[in-house]
Design an enzyme around this catalytic site. Sequence first.
Site, short mmCIF file in Angstrom:
data_model
loop_
_atom_site.label_atom_id
_atom_site.label_comp_id
_atom_site.label_asym_id
_atom_site.label_seq_id
_atom_site.Cartn_x
_atom_site.Cartn_y
_atom_site.Cartn_z
N ALA A 170 0.63 -1.31 -0.10
CA ALA A 170 0.05 -0.16 -0.07
C ALA A 170 1.00 1.25 -0.18
O ALA A 170 0.55 2.16 -0.61
CB ALA A 170 -0.92 -0.09 1.11
N ASP A 208 -7.55 -0.82 5.80
CA ASP A 208 -7.22 -1.08 7.48
C ASP A 208 -6.23 -1.81 7.54
O ASP A 208 -5.56 -2.42 6.64
CB ASP A 208 -8.50 -1.87 7.87
CG ASP A 208 -8.31 -3.38 7.44
OD1 ASP A 208 -8.01 -4.28 7.87
OD2 ASP A 208 -8.74 -3.52 6.20
N GLY A 240 -4.88 -6.47 1.07
CA GLY A 240 -5.55 -5.68 2.32
C GLY A 240 -4.84 -4.28 2.32
O GLY A 240 -4.07 -4.15 1.23
N GLU A 241 -4.99 -3.43 3.35
CA GLU A 241 -4.13 -2.35 3.64
C GLU A 241 -4.58 -1.34 2.78
O GLU A 241 -3.74 -0.52 2.51
CB GLU A 241 -2.73 -2.79 3.59
CG GLU A 241 -2.45 -3.74 4.76
CD GLU A 241 -1.09 -4.11 4.44
OE1 GLU A 241 -0.02 -3.20 4.29
OE2 GLU A 241 -0.49 -5.47 4.79
N GLY A 242 -5.69 -1.31 2.02
CA GLY A 242 -5.86 -0.32 1.11
C GLY A 242 -5.36 -0.61 -0.36
O GLY A 242 -5.44 0.07 -1.02
#
Length: 365
Positions: free
Chosen positions: A101, A179, A322-324
């Site tokens: 990210a 997140d 994940g993580e944007g």
Amino acid sequence: MSALNLDDFANLIERPDGGRRRDAEERRERRLVQPAALGRLDELGDWLAAVQQQVPVRPLDRVRTVLFAGDHGVAELGVSGRAAGSATGLARAVLDGTSPAAVLARRFGAAPRVVDMALDCDAGELPEDVTKHRVRRGSGRIDIEDALTAEEAEQAFRAGMAIADEEADAGTDLVVLGDLSVGGTTAAGTLIAALCGTDASVVTGRGGAGIDDLAWMRKCAAIRDALRRARPVLGDQLALLAATGGADLTAATGFLLQSAVRRTPVILDGVVSAACALVAQRIAFRAPDWWLAGQASGEPAQAKALDRIALTPLLDHGVTAGEGTGALLALPLVQAAAALAAELPVREPADAKDEDAPEKDAAEG
């Protein structure tokens, strides 16, 4: 501090400007490019005109990535591919610029903002601007206890609202929401199953880090037990977030709603942001008009939540980081839609030509 009344959001949130959307559609019909040649980019351009209240749309130059961070007690059950309490490492990787990210955010000019809501570490281990909104150290184990107290839930919700206000006041054009959590997909699956009225097995996925079959069964059992605690408070969305959400998810929900109040568009990432969006929709039904779904993560709970709020992911590349990350991958597509909507040449309106015709005839006579 005044009492938090979630019902106010239903009145405060308006739909994007339908008149400007019609103006954008009319302008698009006069474009020199073949009709429908740009597919979904045309739809995105019209949506941007509506949320910006402007035709042609302005470039998306001021983009921010907001990542709410927290550890979840339910991770102690071995429901995640990462060790319980290890979300601090995810946050540090973003801050150090070494996570996927962070790399994408740097490349696309969407500076990341990490917000520690419930990381399981000493606050002094991270910069003060990261930890200033922290509610607690780790959220409770949702299969046997509440994730938050009622007071902590309101504090987290208000923190998300405050961050939305800060971004709007700073002139942010668009937010990429993600997140940084361990155990967060279990909490998200619980929220989605509760709000959609489905069984745990329907929403239990493998998570961003991937889990084996035994861990999947443990995760499914944890969601099943958490659902027993979620169902009695379904009518109170803040109580639901306190029971089975966690500080990071509660803050993200407040952020989404206040961003819609402030007319700030948001790109959602994976199942965690989808769960928060579903809770937010239950609070204010017009709020989803301000969001885009960045990508399909492959999590069954995300697909169910997005179906309920009528959002279709822009991308489906099998990205589970994940993580944007998935939402960031969709960002250039949205920026391209803005550029094309604003910069492609168009024919002059027919009525403008008609107005010029008498003057031309008089000159020739």
